[in-house]
Design a protein around this motif. Structure first.
Motif, mmCIF file in Angstrom:
data_model
loop_
_atom_site.group_PDB
_atom_site.id
_atom_site.type_symbol
_atom_site.label_atom_id
_atom_site.label_comp_id
_atom_site.label_asym_id
_atom_site.label_seq_id
_atom_site.Cartn_x
_atom_site.Cartn_y
_atom_site.Cartn_z
ATOM 1 N N ASP A 248 0.548 -1.180 -0.038
ATOM 2 C CA ASP A 248 0.058 0.142 -0.062
ATOM 3 C C ASP A 248 0.766 1.312 0.162
ATOM 4 O O ASP A 248 0.503 2.409 -0.227
ATOM 5 N N PHE A 249 2.312 1.007 0.417
ATOM 6 C CA PHE A 249 3.142 2.272 0.118
ATOM 7 C C PHE A 249 3.151 2.775 -1.349
ATOM 8 O O PHE A 249 3.415 3.961 -1.354
ATOM 9 N N LEU A 250 2.836 1.863 -2.130
ATOM 10 C CA LEU A 250 3.167 2.208 -3.772
ATOM 11 C C LEU A 250 1.815 2.888 -4.095
ATOM 12 O O LEU A 250 1.733 3.041 -5.369
ATOM 13 N N TRP B 58 -5.482 8.567 -4.485
ATOM 14 C CA TRP B 58 -6.348 7.491 -4.396
ATOM 15 C C TRP B 58 -7.225 7.485 -3.294
ATOM 16 O O TRP B 58 -8.553 7.209 -3.176
ATOM 17 N N GLY B 59 -6.914 7.769 -1.973
ATOM 18 C CA GLY B 59 -7.641 7.825 -0.857
ATOM 19 C C GLY B 59 -7.988 6.334 -0.536
ATOM 20 O O GLY B 59 -7.538 5.567 -0.852
ATOM 21 N N TRP B 60 -8.764 6.445 0.546
ATOM 22 C CA TRP B 60 -9.272 5.498 1.226
ATOM 23 C C TRP B 60 -10.202 4.511 0.212
ATOM 24 O O TRP B 60 -10.945 5.090 -0.650
ATOM 25 N N PRO B 61 -10.073 3.144 0.168
ATOM 26 C CA PRO B 61 -9.049 2.292 0.997
ATOM 27 C C PRO B 61 -7.655 2.099 0.721
ATOM 28 O O PRO B 61 -7.087 1.322 1.271
ATOM 29 N N PHE B 62 -7.083 2.687 -0.397
ATOM 30 C CA PHE B 62 -5.825 2.337 -0.791
ATOM 31 C C PHE B 62 -4.983 3.618 -0.150
ATOM 32 O O PHE B 62 -4.210 4.225 -0.967
ATOM 33 N N VAL B 63 -4.810 3.576 0.949
ATOM 34 C CA VAL B 63 -3.862 4.187 2.076
ATOM 35 C C VAL B 63 -3.404 3.096 2.818
ATOM 36 O O VAL B 63 -3.528 1.885 2.981
ATOM 37 N N HIS C 246 -4.393 -4.051 4.882
ATOM 38 C CA HIS C 246 -4.158 -4.666 6.104
ATOM 39 C C HIS C 246 -5.094 -5.063 6.822
ATOM 40 O O HIS C 246 -5.980 -4.612 7.806
ATOM 41 N N SER C 247 -5.946 -5.851 5.954
ATOM 42 C CA SER C 247 -7.206 -6.604 6.528
ATOM 43 C C SER C 247 -7.273 -8.094 6.330
ATOM 44 O O SER C 247 -6.661 -8.533 5.377
#
Length: 175
Positions: free
Chosen positions: A49-51, A56-61, A67-68
């Protein structure tokens, strides 16, 4: 990015990888090379997700979708499906277990940290005991336990002890 942040991330990534390798090698039937690369890749996968671009915002943070437990389940199911098609059911189970242990180790470590993880994704909620899991003490414990697993459950560290014995012998001869 400042030097302290780079050092923190380097140690955190290395710790996730070490724990992933130890679990993949110590508790599955995969070989040393497979266990090593699977431990590294799948233990670090949540931090892909660092990439993601920031816009893009949530959920791509960071600490979002990757992390689920749902993400881990989808990844492990995918690994199993690919492995069944290429290696057969028995090896597919070991491969999927290695992936599951490695990715779960990352999620568990991060779940204990103050930021937590997305336990109920897609519902946006976190809970955490707020432990300093990436601090000096916890990192030392995680590395020690990982090396202990490798030493007790595999022969992966035999080369290190052989190297140490050889090094001691060659020093004694030169004196």
């Amino acid at each position: 990015m400042e030097g302290g942040r780079i050092l923190f991330l380097t140690v955190a990534f290395a710790t996730h990888a070490a724990v992933g390798i130890a679990l993949a090698r110590g508790f599955t039937g995969v070989g040393p090379r497979t266990g090593a690369w699977m431990g590294i890749v799948f233990a670090l996968l949540p931090d892909a997700d660092f990439l993601f671009p920031a816009d893009w915002g949530w959920p791509f943070v960071h600490r979002g979708i990757t992390h689920s437990p749902l993400f881990a389940l989808v990844v492990v199911a995918g690994v199993y499906a690919v492995a069944v098609g290429t290696a057969g059911v028995r090896r597919a189970r070991a491969t999927a277990l290695a992936a599951a242990l490695a990715i779960s180790s990352h999620l568990l470590i991060d779940a204990l940290s103050p930021m937590g993880i997305q336990w109920l994704f897609p519902v946006r909620t976190t809970w955490s005991p707020g432990l300093d899991v990436h601090g000096v003490i916890a990192t030392t414990v995680l590395w020690s336990v990982s090396l202990g697993i490798l030493a007790l459950r595999t022969n992966d560290l035999d080369g290190v002890s052989e190297w140490a014995r050889t090094d001691d012998t060659s020093q004694q001869r030169s004196n």
